[in-house]
Design a protein around this motif. Structure first.
Motif, PDB file in Angstrom:
ATOM      1  N   LEU A 207      47.340  21.040  -2.477  1.00 32.60           N
ATOM      2  CA  LEU A 207      46.134  21.140  -1.670  1.00 32.60           C
ATOM      3  C   LEU A 207      45.519  19.778  -1.366  1.00 32.60           C
ATOM      4  O   LEU A 207      45.085  19.518  -0.247  1.00 32.60           O
ATOM      5  N   ALA A 208      45.468  18.888  -2.354  1.00 37.99           N
ATOM      6  CA  ALA A 208      44.862  17.571  -2.119  1.00 37.99           C
ATOM      7  C   ALA A 208      45.614  16.809  -1.034  1.00 37.99           C
ATOM      8  O   ALA A 208      45.008  16.183  -0.160  1.00 37.99           O
ATOM      9  N   ASN A 209      46.946  16.853  -1.062  1.00 38.20           N
ATOM     10  CA  ASN A 209      47.720  16.160  -0.039  1.00 38.20           C
ATOM     11  C   ASN A 209      47.504  16.774   1.333  1.00 38.20           C
ATOM     12  O   ASN A 209      47.438  16.067   2.344  1.00 38.20           O
TER      13      ASN A 209
ATOM     14  N   LEU B  33      40.048  12.608  -4.690  1.00 41.42           N
ATOM     15  CA  LEU B  33      40.449  13.970  -5.017  1.00 41.42           C
ATOM     16  C   LEU B  33      41.859  14.006  -5.591  1.00 41.42           C
ATOM     17  O   LEU B  33      42.126  14.699  -6.576  1.00 41.42           O
ATOM     18  N   GLY B  34      42.778  13.258  -4.992  1.00 36.43           N
ATOM     19  CA  GLY B  34      44.138  13.217  -5.511  1.00 36.43           C
ATOM     20  C   GLY B  34      44.194  12.677  -6.927  1.00 36.43           C
ATOM     21  O   GLY B  34      44.934  13.184  -7.778  1.00 36.43           O
ATOM     22  N   PHE B  35      43.402  11.627  -7.184  1.00 32.00           N
ATOM     23  CA  PHE B  35      43.316  11.062  -8.534  1.00 32.00           C
ATOM     24  C   PHE B  35      42.809  12.117  -9.519  1.00 32.00           C
ATOM     25  O   PHE B  35      43.388  12.338 -10.591  1.00 32.00           O
ATOM     26  N   GLU B  36      41.722  12.771  -9.142  1.00 33.03           N
ATOM     27  CA  GLU B  36      41.108  13.753 -10.035  1.00 33.03           C
ATOM     28  C   GLU B  36      42.046  14.926 -10.290  1.00 33.03           C
ATOM     29  O   GLU B  36      42.165  15.425 -11.420  1.00 33.03           O
ATOM     30  N   GLN B  37      42.728  15.374  -9.245  1.00 33.57           N
ATOM     31  CA  GLN B  37      43.657  16.488  -9.411  1.00 33.57           C
ATOM     32  C   GLN B  37      44.782  16.122 -10.370  1.00 33.57           C
ATOM     33  O   GLN B  37      45.182  16.928 -11.221  1.00 33.57           O
ATOM     34  N   ALA B  38      45.294  14.899 -10.259  1.00 24.38           N
ATOM     35  CA  ALA B  38      46.379  14.466 -11.146  1.00 24.38           C
ATOM     36  C   ALA B  38      45.928  14.477 -12.603  1.00 24.38           C
ATOM     37  O   ALA B  38      46.683  14.897 -13.493  1.00 24.38           O
TER      38      ALA B  38
ATOM     39  N   MET C  56      44.991   5.135  -6.525  1.00 28.27           N
ATOM     40  CA  MET C  56      46.146   5.533  -5.727  1.00 28.27           C
ATOM     41  C   MET C  56      47.364   5.835  -6.591  1.00 28.27           C
ATOM     42  O   MET C  56      48.312   6.468  -6.128  1.00 28.27           O
ATOM     43  N   ASN C  57      47.335   5.389  -7.844  1.00 27.59           N
ATOM     44  CA  ASN C  57      48.435   5.623  -8.776  1.00 27.59           C
ATOM     45  C   ASN C  57      47.873   6.148 -10.097  1.00 27.59           C
ATOM     46  O   ASN C  57      47.841   5.432 -11.102  1.00 27.59           O
TER      47      ASN C  57
END
Length: 525
Positions: A241-243, A277-282, A308-309
């Motif tokens: 979803l984040a992507n 959001l991507g960071f948090e989801q990871a 980003m990583n």
């Protein structure tokens, strides 16, 4: 960080502001026109102010949604949150006042000339005018961490505002647990005048950007969880979803204002929300809620590289950091220090996309291994007009890459843009020492671009002999491996002109959440 310092933290509200235009445009929700054009009335604008009963319902929902946010984040509720109903005119007045008064806006205006020197903004672009148009375009609520108040809008239906409450009340709980004003603004803010001050700036330069991405990434995660609550799903169990959100949000065609925005603005406005959001989801998927919320607030990342990583953050991997030697004896007789900062992975991605296209940016950004820029202003520039001209600025940019091929690719991409930035360009092949060096005469002085192994040096505005001395000094002190970036303490900042594009906008806290809600529902299918 070159692009992250338009987020202003200290003493200001936290939340979404202009990013709503990109998000809403990505799925056709925007109803706006370019600045200066006659703007059609949006559905929200034509609604009558809500009734007393609707206002009562909306006020009552604050406590209900705050309980949801606390349950979703495991952040405790220390006290109730103040709430206030405001009109569209009051919102616009607030945003304009914040823009005029905020120190970050002043830093942004001073930094505009350096953004233009890099080629990230056109020479005739008026940043202040554009951002004011953007800030007042659409709003759907915001939390002000200075007054500890969530501001609700009297012209939008209560049900449409409830998702924005989930987002903004996340900021309220963050504020209750860590004091957002002090936590979110930790970068140094005084112009550096010595090598010690230069490198202290570099150690802490991206901290504000990383912390803003944490704050907004957490709020986005809660927003999505609230939107999906009837389905039983959360962002943690929707790994794609984040992507999808980030991919959809890159299309600004539905908003003429954002469609005409420079790539710099589009990318930097989206960074805290999409990448955050991507960071948090990871973190959520790998380590759970305690680590993703309380844990990250207690031990925040310090760079765009870690945002980003996220796997590098979780592994405590070293952050690439380039240091500066003492260049002041070479410069200070003729130049006044103007700005110094990290060129982070986000900066590289935007530069590479602007100069070489999205495909090359996607390939090059992960190969970044550190970078620094330094801007100085000629003392001969005396009048305001002279100081506002890019001709008054001399700039150096030193970057490191994971391999020589990536360094060579970046050199080619950057060099191809020299004709776009300057006039009266002559390549001086007789002055080039080898095939890894390019030397130009331009209307703003010498430009030299050179590669040595996995590093690229760019000097613009310094004479050739001086540029080479600066290049050799910087290259000579770099370690072979990565250097760990310093842990950033919570401090009370002072004020500095800085250059990044992300921070001014976080101060104002506005978002078209109803559009986000529609997109999230669609993306989750």
């Amino acid at each position: 960080m070159l692009l992250g310092r338009l987020w202003v933290g200290s003493g200001s509200s936290t939340g979404m502001i202009a990013a709503f235009a990109l998000w809403s445009a990505s799925f056709g929700a925007a109803q706006t026109s370019a600045p200066g054009a006659a703007q059609p009335a949006s559905p929200a604008a034509t609604q009558q102010p809500m009734t007393k009963q609707q206002a009562k319902e909306l006020f009552r929902s604050v406590d209900e949604i705050l309980s949801f946010v606390s349950s979703d984040t495991k952040l405790p509720i220390e006290h109730t949150v103040k709430r206030k109903l405001i009109s569209r005119d009051q919102v616009n007045h607030y945003l304009k006042d914040k823009f005029d008064e905020d120190e970050g806006a002043k830093r942004m205006e001073r930094s505009e000339v350096v953004l233009k020197k890099f080629g990230l903004l056109d020479r005739d672009f008026h940043l202040r005018t554009f951002l004011l148009s953007l800030l007042t375009e659409q709003v759907a609520g915001f939390y002000d961490n200075k007054t500890k108040t969530v501001n609700l809008l009297d012209w939008i239906e209560p049900d449409e505002q409830k998702p924005v409450l989930a987002h903004e009340l996340t900021h309220a709980l963050q504020d209750q647990n860590i004091d957002l004003t002090k936590w979110s603004d930790v970068s140094l803010s005084s112009t550096s005048h010595s090598v010690q001050e230069d490198n202290h700036h570099l150690q802490m330069d991206e901290a504000d950007t990383a912390r803003t991405a944490v704050a907004e990434g957490q709020a986005m995660a809660v927003f999505i969880d609230y939107t999906l609550r009837s389905t039983g799903r959360t962002i943690a169990d929707a790994p794609d979803l984040a992507n999808k959100l980030k991919d959809q949000a890159t299309d600004a065609g539905g908003s003429p204002v954002m469609a005409r925005a420079p790539l710099l603005l589009q990318e930097s406005l989206l960074f805290p929300y999409g990448e955050g959001l991507g960071f948090e989801q990871a973190i959520l998927v790998k380590a759970g809620k305690e680590a993703a919320f309380h844990g990250v607030l207690a031990n925040p990342p310090s760079s765009s590289f870690e945002i980003m990583n996220p796997e590098a953050y979780m592994a405590h991997a070293p952050v690439p950091l380039v240091r500066l030697p003492d260049i002041h004896p070479l410069l200070d007789a003729e130049y006044t220090p103007y700005d110094v900062g990290v060129m982070g992975e986000l900066d590289v991605r935007i530069l590479a996309e602007l100069f070489g296209g999205r495909e090359q940016a996607a390939a090059l950004a992960p190969e970044w291994n550190g970078g620094v820029y330094y801007a100085a202003q000629r003392k001969s520039a005396v009048t305001e007009a002279e100081k506002e001209s890019t001709a008054s600025i001399a700039l150096l940019y030193y970057s490191r890459w994971k391999n020589a091929d990536s360094a060579r690719s970046f050199l080619r991409i950057y060099a191809a843009q020299i004709p776009r930035k300057y006039s009266n360009i002559v390549e001086r092949k007789s002055d080039e020492t080898d095939e890894e060096e390019l030397v130009y005469s331009t209307n703003e002085g010498d430009v030299v671009i050179s590669r040595a192994g996995d590093s690229v040096f760019i000097g613009e505005g310094f004479n050739l002999a001086l540029a080479r001395k600066l290049r050799d000094m910087i290259g000579s002190i770099q370690p072979e491996g990565r250097m760990q970036q310093a842990v950033v303490p919570v401090i009370v900042p002072v004020n500095e002109p800085a250059l990044s594009m992300s921070r001014v906008l976080a101060s104002f806290g506005a978002v078209n959440e109803s559009a986000l809600q529609r997109y999230t529902s669609r993306g989750a299918k």
